[in-house]
Write a protein that holds these residues in place. Sequence first.
Motif, PDB file in Angstrom:
ATOM      1  N   ALA A 132      73.693  15.221  40.811  1.00  0.00           N
ATOM      2  CA  ALA A 132      73.934  13.788  40.642  1.00  0.00           C
ATOM      3  C   ALA A 132      73.338  13.291  39.332  1.00  0.00           C
ATOM      4  CB  ALA A 132      73.353  13.016  41.824  1.00  0.00           C
ATOM      5  N   GLY A 133      72.122  13.763  39.018  1.00  0.00           N
ATOM      6  CA  GLY A 133      71.489  13.354  37.771  1.00  0.00           C
ATOM      7  C   GLY A 133      72.244  13.852  36.554  1.00  0.00           C
ATOM      8  N   LEU A 134      72.728  15.086  36.611  1.00  0.00           N
ATOM      9  CA  LEU A 134      73.493  15.643  35.499  1.00  0.00           C
ATOM     10  C   LEU A 134      74.798  14.879  35.307  1.00  0.00           C
ATOM     11  CD1 LEU A 134      73.652  17.849  33.344  1.00  0.00           C
ATOM     12  CD2 LEU A 134      74.752  19.327  35.038  1.00  0.00           C
ATOM     13  N   SER A 135      75.445  14.506  36.412  1.00  0.00           N
ATOM     14  CA  SER A 135      76.678  13.730  36.325  1.00  0.00           C
ATOM     15  C   SER A 135      76.424  12.384  35.665  1.00  0.00           C
ATOM     16  CB  SER A 135      77.276  13.518  37.724  1.00  0.00           C
ATOM     17  OG  SER A 135      77.663  14.748  38.303  1.00  0.00           O
ATOM     18  N   LEU A 136      75.364  11.709  36.107  1.00  0.00           N
ATOM     19  CA  LEU A 136      75.034  10.404  35.527  1.00  0.00           C
ATOM     20  C   LEU A 136      74.701  10.524  34.046  1.00  0.00           C
ATOM     21  CD1 LEU A 136      72.888   8.798  38.374  1.00  0.00           C
ATOM     22  CD2 LEU A 136      75.148   8.055  37.592  1.00  0.00           C
ATOM     23  N   ALA A 137      73.954  11.567  33.685  1.00  0.00           N
ATOM     24  CA  ALA A 137      73.584  11.755  32.286  1.00  0.00           C
ATOM     25  C   ALA A 137      74.815  12.001  31.424  1.00  0.00           C
ATOM     26  CB  ALA A 137      72.602  12.922  32.160  1.00  0.00           C
ATOM     27  N   ALA A 138      75.706  12.870  31.880  1.00  0.00           N
ATOM     28  CA  ALA A 138      76.894  13.198  31.093  1.00  0.00           C
ATOM     29  C   ALA A 138      77.834  12.003  30.974  1.00  0.00           C
ATOM     30  CB  ALA A 138      77.628  14.391  31.724  1.00  0.00           C
ATOM     31  N   VAL A 139      78.078  11.305  32.078  1.00  0.00           N
ATOM     32  CA  VAL A 139      78.941  10.119  32.029  1.00  0.00           C
ATOM     33  C   VAL A 139      78.310   9.050  31.148  1.00  0.00           C
ATOM     34  CG1 VAL A 139      79.922   8.227  33.382  1.00  0.00           C
ATOM     35  CG2 VAL A 139      80.033  10.565  34.248  1.00  0.00           C
ATOM     36  N   GLY A 140      76.984   8.864  31.288  1.00  0.00           N
ATOM     37  CA  GLY A 140      76.299   7.895  30.442  1.00  0.00           C
ATOM     38  C   GLY A 140      76.396   8.242  28.973  1.00  0.00           C
ATOM     39  N   GLY A 141      76.231   9.531  28.643  1.00  0.00           N
ATOM     40  CA  GLY A 141      76.359   9.955  27.255  1.00  0.00           C
ATOM     41  C   GLY A 141      77.755   9.739  26.711  1.00  0.00           C
ATOM     42  N   ALA A 142      78.771  10.020  27.525  1.00  0.00           N
ATOM     43  CA  ALA A 142      80.153   9.821  27.092  1.00  0.00           C
ATOM     44  C   ALA A 142      80.446   8.345  26.847  1.00  0.00           C
ATOM     45  CB  ALA A 142      81.108  10.383  28.152  1.00  0.00           C
ATOM     46  N   VAL A 143      80.012   7.486  27.765  1.00  0.00           N
ATOM     47  CA  VAL A 143      80.268   6.052  27.619  1.00  0.00           C
ATOM     48  C   VAL A 143      79.484   5.484  26.445  1.00  0.00           C
ATOM     49  CG1 VAL A 143      80.018   3.799  28.740  1.00  0.00           C
ATOM     50  CG2 VAL A 143      80.849   5.760  30.053  1.00  0.00           C
ATOM     51  N   LEU A 144      78.238   5.949  26.273  1.00  0.00           N
ATOM     52  CA  LEU A 144      77.420   5.470  25.153  1.00  0.00           C
ATOM     53  C   LEU A 144      78.050   5.844  23.821  1.00  0.00           C
ATOM     54  CD1 LEU A 144      74.784   4.140  24.197  1.00  0.00           C
ATOM     55  CD2 LEU A 144      73.698   6.391  24.317  1.00  0.00           C
ATOM     56  N   LEU A 145      78.526   7.071  23.706  1.00  0.00           N
ATOM     57  CA  LEU A 145      79.150   7.473  22.453  1.00  0.00           C
ATOM     58  C   LEU A 145      80.463   6.720  22.237  1.00  0.00           C
ATOM     59  CD1 LEU A 145      79.023  10.771  20.700  1.00  0.00           C
ATOM     60  CD2 LEU A 145      81.255   9.690  20.873  1.00  0.00           C
ATOM     61  N   ALA A 146      81.202   6.463  23.322  1.00  0.00           N
ATOM     62  CA  ALA A 146      82.435   5.689  23.194  1.00  0.00           C
ATOM     63  C   ALA A 146      82.129   4.273  22.709  1.00  0.00           C
ATOM     64  CB  ALA A 146      83.167   5.648  24.535  1.00  0.00           C
ATOM     65  N   ALA A 147      81.026   3.685  23.212  1.00  0.00           N
ATOM     66  CA  ALA A 147      80.633   2.348  22.763  1.00  0.00           C
ATOM     67  C   ALA A 147      80.242   2.364  21.285  1.00  0.00           C
ATOM     68  CB  ALA A 147      79.466   1.843  23.610  1.00  0.00           C
ATOM     69  N   LEU A 148      79.497   3.411  20.872  1.00  0.00           N
ATOM     70  CA  LEU A 148      79.126   3.544  19.464  1.00  0.00           C
ATOM     71  C   LEU A 148      80.361   3.733  18.597  1.00  0.00           C
ATOM     72  CD1 LEU A 148      76.917   3.861  17.308  1.00  0.00           C
ATOM     73  CD2 LEU A 148      76.834   6.305  17.872  1.00  0.00           C
ATOM     74  N   LEU A 149      81.295   4.534  19.080  1.00  0.00           N
ATOM     75  CA  LEU A 149      82.550   4.739  18.366  1.00  0.00           C
ATOM     76  C   LEU A 149      83.285   3.421  18.166  1.00  0.00           C
ATOM     77  CD1 LEU A 149      84.932   6.468  17.291  1.00  0.00           C
ATOM     78  CD2 LEU A 149      85.625   6.797  19.668  1.00  0.00           C
ATOM     79  N   PHE A 150      83.350   2.619  19.230  1.00  0.00           N
ATOM     80  CA  PHE A 150      84.037   1.334  19.152  1.00  0.00           C
ATOM     81  C   PHE A 150      83.346   0.415  18.147  1.00  0.00           C
ATOM     82  CE2 PHE A 150      84.802  -3.030  20.459  1.00  0.00           C
ATOM     83  CZ  PHE A 150      86.177  -3.046  20.633  1.00  0.00           C
ATOM     84  N   ALA A 151      82.004   0.394  18.188  1.00  0.00           N
ATOM     85  CA  ALA A 151      81.255  -0.488  17.288  1.00  0.00           C
ATOM     86  C   ALA A 151      81.452  -0.090  15.822  1.00  0.00           C
ATOM     87  CB  ALA A 151      79.780  -0.460  17.652  1.00  0.00           C
ATOM     88  N   LEU A 152      81.421   1.209  15.542  1.00  0.00           N
ATOM     89  CA  LEU A 152      81.571   1.665  14.164  1.00  0.00           C
ATOM     90  C   LEU A 152      83.004   1.539  13.660  1.00  0.00           C
ATOM     91  CD1 LEU A 152      79.335   4.873  14.232  1.00  0.00           C
ATOM     92  CD2 LEU A 152      78.777   2.650  13.232  1.00  0.00           C
ATOM     93  N   ALA A 153      83.972   1.697  14.564  1.00  0.00           N
ATOM     94  CA  ALA A 153      85.379   1.652  14.156  1.00  0.00           C
ATOM     95  C   ALA A 153      85.918   0.226  14.053  1.00  0.00           C
ATOM     96  CB  ALA A 153      86.240   2.455  15.143  1.00  0.00           C
ATOM     97  N   TRP A 154      85.170  -0.728  14.613  1.00  0.00           N
ATOM     98  CA  TRP A 154      85.653  -2.117  14.615  1.00  0.00           C
ATOM     99  C   TRP A 154      85.484  -2.740  13.229  1.00  0.00           C
ATOM    100  CZ3 TRP A 154      88.307  -5.283  17.706  1.00  0.00           C
ATOM    101  CH2 TRP A 154      88.316  -6.639  17.389  1.00  0.00           C
ATOM    102  N   LYS A 155      86.554  -3.293  12.707  1.00  0.00           N
ATOM    103  CA  LYS A 155      86.515  -3.998  11.424  1.00  0.00           C
ATOM    104  C   LYS A 155      87.640  -5.025  11.422  1.00  0.00           C
ATOM    105  CE  LYS A 155      86.339  -3.251   6.431  1.00  0.00           C
ATOM    106  NZ  LYS A 155      86.477  -2.266   5.328  1.00  0.00           N
ATOM    107  N   GLY A 156      87.376  -6.135  12.105  1.00  0.00           N
ATOM    108  CA  GLY A 156      88.418  -7.142  12.258  1.00  0.00           C
ATOM    109  C   GLY A 156      89.542  -6.662  13.158  1.00  0.00           C
ATOM    110  N   GLY A 157      89.278  -5.660  13.918  1.00  0.00           N
ATOM    111  CA  GLY A 157      90.275  -5.032  14.770  1.00  0.00           C
ATOM    112  C   GLY A 157      89.918  -3.562  14.930  1.00  0.00           C
ATOM    113  N   LEU A 158      90.697  -2.854  15.720  1.00  0.00           N
ATOM    114  CA  LEU A 158      90.395  -1.448  15.980  1.00  0.00           C
ATOM    115  C   LEU A 158      91.563  -0.604  15.496  1.00  0.00           C
ATOM    116  CD1 LEU A 158      88.127   0.223  17.267  1.00  0.00           C
ATOM    117  CD2 LEU A 158      89.425   0.215  19.394  1.00  0.00           C
TER     118      LEU A 158
END
Length: 347
Positions: A132-158
Amino acid sequence: MQHPNQYAIRTRLYSYLVDRRAVLWAVVLTAALLALTCVSAGVGSLWISPLEVLRGALGFGDETTRTVLYSFRLPRAAMSILAGACLAASGALLQSVSRNALASPDMIGVTGGAAAAGVASLVLTGGAIGLAGLSLAAVGGAVLLAALLFALAWKGGLSPLRLVLIGVALQTAAGSLSSFLIVMSPTPLATQAFTWLTGSVYGSSWNNVAALLPWAIAFGIAAWTLSRKANVHELGEDVAAGVGSRVSRERVLLIAVSAALAGAAVSQVGAIGFIGLMAPHMARRLVGPAFGAALPVSALIGAMLLLVADTLGRTAFPPNDIPAGVFTAAVGAPFFVYLLLRRRKGQ
């Protein structure tokens, strides 16, 4: 206007168009997946015929057959099916929201984020973290990186192109972090983490299946309910905004669901690549571009791809058990080059 190959299901609460071709292919692929599962579970040092696999799965047959099936082969088959379906659905979502045929969870960093978080959790806890902990860690890492990706790729739009380019950079960075953690960890942990990173269904048990199943069901349903939004986003940002879609908010939601599906799969089978790239392309060749039709067909194809890869890894070079990720990469890398060449010719 309703297409001749479609029929509508309407109630007071919702309406839905069903594609007859998609239903036909879903039925055919489901039957093929069941047959493939019977063959896969029967292949090994002890040959079990497909009919005996069916009997053993239903609780009949001799004790040896049931032990081999329930303790070793059926859990691996079930895990291959679930993880392959999750990776394929994740890839279908990413290709839809980015409008880029080369997008997949392992290409834009989502898989890398999940893998880095998983390796970090293994190293920091000395391997004591539970499923359960490994699942939470992996899903959290994937979502966190996706959020970082969105933040860096955003420039008046995506921009879809910017999304993919930054995603490739983040995937490289996440891979470097994983390698650093492995090098700095003790040898037993490094071996465990490296094998997990390669991508393998080896050692999967019913506990692993039970850990992945809730994530697969929850986010698979979420992806299905977002099919209309995904279809609109494939038409482009201007069109999506013109029909009333909240473009940025919906893209965040679509990417988050895709990241959760990929992260959940990676938490159990490691960083298996290219399934999220190949399966959606195969599905669209069969049922067309409509996301609601392509999603379930992609999931079925992804399940079959990983099941075949794991079966080959388990049986092709006895007594060695080759990680399934080796076989998906052997097929996926040439497929990626083919897509690049086709896009270049089309320009």
